[in-house]
Scaffold this active site. Structure first.
Site, mmCIF file in Angstrom:
data_model
loop_
_atom_site.group_PDB
_atom_site.id
_atom_site.type_symbol
_atom_site.label_atom_id
_atom_site.label_comp_id
_atom_site.label_asym_id
_atom_site.label_seq_id
_atom_site.Cartn_x
_atom_site.Cartn_y
_atom_site.Cartn_z
ATOM 1 N N PRO A 2 0.811 -1.222 0.000
ATOM 2 C CA PRO A 2 0.000 0.000 0.000
ATOM 3 C C PRO A 2 0.840 1.265 0.000
ATOM 4 O O PRO A 2 1.628 1.498 0.902
ATOM 5 C CB PRO A 2 -0.791 -0.104 1.314
ATOM 6 C CG PRO A 2 -0.352 -1.376 1.968
ATOM 7 C CD PRO A 2 0.918 -1.775 1.350
ATOM 8 N N GLU A 3 0.653 2.051 -1.026
ATOM 9 C CA GLU A 3 1.169 3.421 -1.028
ATOM 10 C C GLU A 3 -0.045 4.309 -0.786
ATOM 11 O O GLU A 3 -1.126 3.823 -0.480
ATOM 12 C CB GLU A 3 1.862 3.734 -2.357
ATOM 13 C CG GLU A 3 3.025 2.782 -2.627
ATOM 14 C CD GLU A 3 3.866 3.183 -3.834
ATOM 15 O OE1 GLU A 3 3.998 4.391 -4.084
ATOM 16 O OE2 GLU A 3 4.359 2.291 -4.531
ATOM 17 N N HIS A 90 -3.118 -14.945 9.409
ATOM 18 C CA HIS A 90 -2.619 -13.567 9.462
ATOM 19 C C HIS A 90 -3.710 -12.523 9.666
ATOM 20 O O HIS A 90 -3.477 -11.338 9.448
ATOM 21 C CB HIS A 90 -1.803 -13.206 8.212
ATOM 22 C CG HIS A 90 -0.715 -14.183 7.911
ATOM 23 N ND1 HIS A 90 0.316 -14.460 8.783
ATOM 24 C CD2 HIS A 90 -0.505 -14.973 6.829
ATOM 25 C CE1 HIS A 90 1.114 -15.375 8.253
ATOM 26 N NE2 HIS A 90 0.633 -15.700 7.072
ATOM 27 N N ARG A 109 3.262 -10.128 6.446
ATOM 28 C CA ARG A 109 4.664 -9.825 6.776
ATOM 29 C C ARG A 109 4.834 -9.123 8.114
ATOM 30 O O ARG A 109 5.945 -8.978 8.583
ATOM 31 C CB ARG A 109 5.291 -9.007 5.656
ATOM 32 C CG ARG A 109 5.574 -9.832 4.441
ATOM 33 C CD ARG A 109 6.160 -9.016 3.334
ATOM 34 N NE ARG A 109 7.540 -8.643 3.601
ATOM 35 C CZ ARG A 109 8.270 -7.903 2.787
ATOM 36 N NH1 ARG A 109 7.752 -7.472 1.662
ATOM 37 N NH2 ARG A 109 9.503 -7.612 3.080
ATOM 38 N N ARG A 151 20.493 18.551 -0.456
ATOM 39 C CA ARG A 151 20.384 17.099 -0.431
ATOM 40 C C ARG A 151 21.043 16.536 -1.687
ATOM 41 O O ARG A 151 20.685 16.922 -2.799
ATOM 42 C CB ARG A 151 18.906 16.677 -0.387
ATOM 43 C CG ARG A 151 18.099 17.304 0.759
ATOM 44 C CD ARG A 151 18.488 16.740 2.109
ATOM 45 N NE ARG A 151 18.311 15.307 2.201
ATOM 46 C CZ ARG A 151 17.154 14.713 2.541
ATOM 47 N NH1 ARG A 151 16.083 15.432 2.762
ATOM 48 N NH2 ARG A 151 17.085 13.406 2.644
#
Length: 273
Positions: A2-3, A90, A109, A151
């Site tokens: 999921p983003e 799960h 996971r 950066r």
DNA sequence: CCGGACTCCTGGGTGC
DNA sequence: TGCACCCAGGAGTCCG
């Protein structure tokens, strides 16, 4: 998995089933997620969920007694279930609601999280230093330009940094850079303001379009009603190694940037500045 | 402060 | 079919 688009799809899917519902019980079958689920989560029992909000990839279940903070990690999902539904492996947490509906947290996971705070969740350690939401706020090219001046990391890693902008994961970073014609390995401090304006627009565009399509289903993402997302067919580069660029037919290249798979068109994405 | 490596965990895909 | 191996969408933490 999921983003931001998948988390927003999840939020929209659960919201109508959750808001104004009383949480009558919370069943924790597996406490060991990314961090142990706090016992204090039980304070949500008996409370009414007032709102389901999203901040970056975090979901917030707000109530008068506090806020449950949920994160789906890489493999987490939330499903709207009922008592008769068979429990799957799960299925770690159930929120039982007064209506009989169950909000079920599933995460093979276990990189996900279920946390609890009685304070302003936006001041929670995990949320306090997050960057702007890409789909609203003051997110624009000027912000990316200003944040990037000192950066030196690759621009792909830069836009995946949640302190810069939230919600851009590995899939949509590759897609947004393709649409902005920027080489993902380009140094973030060397990219021009004009090109950052384009990039901010493509980030917004790709995330917005993906939400409208119900997210991207790579392997197993489904919305809370069990339906897949349809953005996969709209991807330009992600997972298309060797396949022809949809614009120039040059084979899409794959490389590893910051330990993550990256995809780009070597011809269309020649810009490094 | 910054950047990069490492880490948590399970399951799916691949190749032998 | 079995099995060893590799890879994966996130992101906090640690170390140089």
């Amino acid at each position: 998995m999921p983003e931001l688009p998948e988390v927003e799809t999840t939020r929209r899917g659960i919201e109508p089933h959750i808001v104004n519902q009383t949480v009558v019980d919370i069943v924790v079958r597996q406490r060991q997620l990314r961090w142990p689920i706090p016992r204090a989560l039980q304070a949500l029992k008996g409370a009414v969920v007032k709102a389901v909000q999203r901040r970056g990839k975090y979901l917030l279940l707000r109530s008068d007694t506090g806020t449950a903070i949920l994160h789906l990690g890489m493999s987490g999902s939330l499903r709207i279930a009922t008592a008769g539904d068979e429990l799957r492996k799960h299925d770690h947490v159930d929120f039982l609601l007064g209506s009989g509906v169950i909000l079920r947290f599933h995460d093979p996971r276990r990189f996900g999280a279920v946390l609890w705070t009685t304070r302003d969740p936006h001041r929670h350690k995990l949320l306090a230093s997050l960057g702007p939401e890409p789909l609203c706020d003051h997110f624009d090219g000027g912000h990316l330009f200003a944040q990037s001046r000192h950066r030196t990391l690759a621009v792909k890693n830069f836009i995946m940094d949640g302190k810069v902008v939230v919600g851009v994961g590995n899939i949509y970073a590759s897609e947004a850079l393709y649409l902005a014609a920027i080489r993902p390995t380009a140094s973030s401090c060397k990219i021009s303001r004009a090109r950052y304006n384009t990039l901010a627009n493509t980030i917004r565009g790709v995330l917005g379009d993906a939400i409208e399509a119900g997210g991207t289903t790579l392997r197993d993402f489904v919305n809370p009603q069990g339906n897949p997302g349809y953005f996969l067919q709209s991807l330009y580069v992600y997972g298309r190694t060797g396949e022809p660029c949809r614009r120039c037919e040059t084979p899409i290249k794959h490389s590893v940037i910051g330990q993550r798979g990256s995809f780009f068109c070597p011809r269309c994405q020649s810009a490094r500045y």
